[in-house]
Design an enzyme around this catalytic site. Structure first.
Site: not given
Ligand code: MEV
Length: 323
Positions: A89, A93, A96, A138
């Site tokens: 989403s 997740s 994490a 992330d």
């Molecule tokens: C995903 O949360 C973020 C993207 O830029 C992919 C990434 O940074 O690896 C779409």
């Protein structure tokens, strides 16, 4: 038994462009994932996940983590996962999970750990699961918590370390949010649609090859993110909101938005300072920066989305229990 928790994240600016080494800005959010790990006492020859035999095809992150960190001849493990972060989403997740499992396995092995080590191992796990195309955005946000900026250059005292991976490099920074930013609310609006980050990231890469002009949108996202970082540093909330709105247009242009996301962005903007999709897109969530979060959340719900007024800039990965 070891219990680890790690937070989800929202990308304020720069998703997708960051995969190509450009800057991005993200905050951790108060939705967390928990992993518990213990060594099995039985003589089973396989690892157990949530009470069942662990299968590589269903659990690529965990399997790679066990292979890379734990090794194939070590004790069999019993792992349980519970999460408040909705899966697929755009709220981090899987990052994490990678961060929590990495921290858990390194701690169980009694290896020396640092946040930089956790973040870089977890980034490799994410990249493996995303066919090599993943930025450390992330995973570094889930590891460190707070507000994380990935930039192309080292920017003073907030610089933490460099991350080099597959011919790309990012300078990872952590900084304290200005009080003006802390004083507005971040409202998440969920379309209820799940998206596969690896497919969406691959789709952008294919479209960039077939339509090289789209690089203009990636460059525009890069420029907007740099302006957004200045706005965040100055605490200029209105400028940040306007930049988020523009960022959403370029995400539409590269084909990662959808009608449901655009609809939620539109209704959120009636009461918010700015709104955009967050994360990979193709479904998932929007974020809205709002001085009137109750109204923004209500508008999102009336338009069919699920809303959540989140606390942001929370603590990163944490060992909750170790006995
Ligand atoms: C995903 O949360 C973020 C993207 O830029 C992919 C990434 O940074 O690896 C779409």
């Amino acid at each position: 038994m070891l219990k680890i928790s790690a937070p989800g994240k929202c990308i304020l600016l720069g998703e997708h462009a960051v995969v190509y080494g450009h800057p991005a800005l993200a905050v951790s959010i108060d939705l967390r994932l928990q992993v518990t790990i213990s060594k099995q006492k039985s003589n089973l020859k396989y690892h157990i996940l949530d009470g069942k035999l662990m299968k590589p095809e269903n659990n690529p992150h965990i399997f790679s983590a066990i292979n890379d960190i734990w090794g194939s001849n070590s004790d069999m493990l019993n792992i349980n996962i519970s999460s408040e972060i909705p899966a697929s989403s755009g709220l981090g997740s899987s990052a994490a999970l990678s961060v929590a499992i990495t921290t858990g396995l390194l701690t169980s092995k009694e290896e020396e750990i640092s946040l930089e080590k956790i973040s870089s191992i977890a980034h490799k796990l994410e990249a493996d699961a995303q066919g090599g195309l993943a930025s450390p955005m992330d995973t570094s946000t889930s590891t460190h918590g707070g507000c994380i900026l990935l930039a192309n250059e080292k920017l003073g005292k907030s610089w933490l370390y460099s991350r080099n991976f597959k011919n790309k490099s990012w300078e990872i920074h952590s900084f304290e949010l200005h009080d003006n930013i802390k004083n507005v609310s971040l409202v998440i609006g969920h379309t209820g649609i799940q998206g596969s980050t690896s497919k969406i990231v691959r789709g952008v890469s294919d479209r960039l090859k077939s339509n090289p002009q789209l690089i203009e949108d990636i460059n525009a996202i890069k420029a907007l993110t740099k302006m957004g970082v200045d706005a965040v540093k100055k605490g200029d909330v209105d400028a940040l909101g306007a930049i988020m709105n523009l960022n959403h247009t370029h995400l539409q242009n590269i084909g990662v938005s959808c009608n449901e996301l655009d609809n939620l962005v539109g209704v959120a903007r009636k009461s918010a300072i700015g709104a955009k999709l967050t994360g990979a897109g193709g479904g998932g969530c929007i974020i809205a920066l709002s001085r009137n979060p109750t109204q923004t959340a209500r508008d999102i719900e009336l338009a069919g989305g699920r809303s959540y007024i989140c606390k942001f800039g929370v603590e990163g990965v944490k060992i909750e229990d170790n006995y």
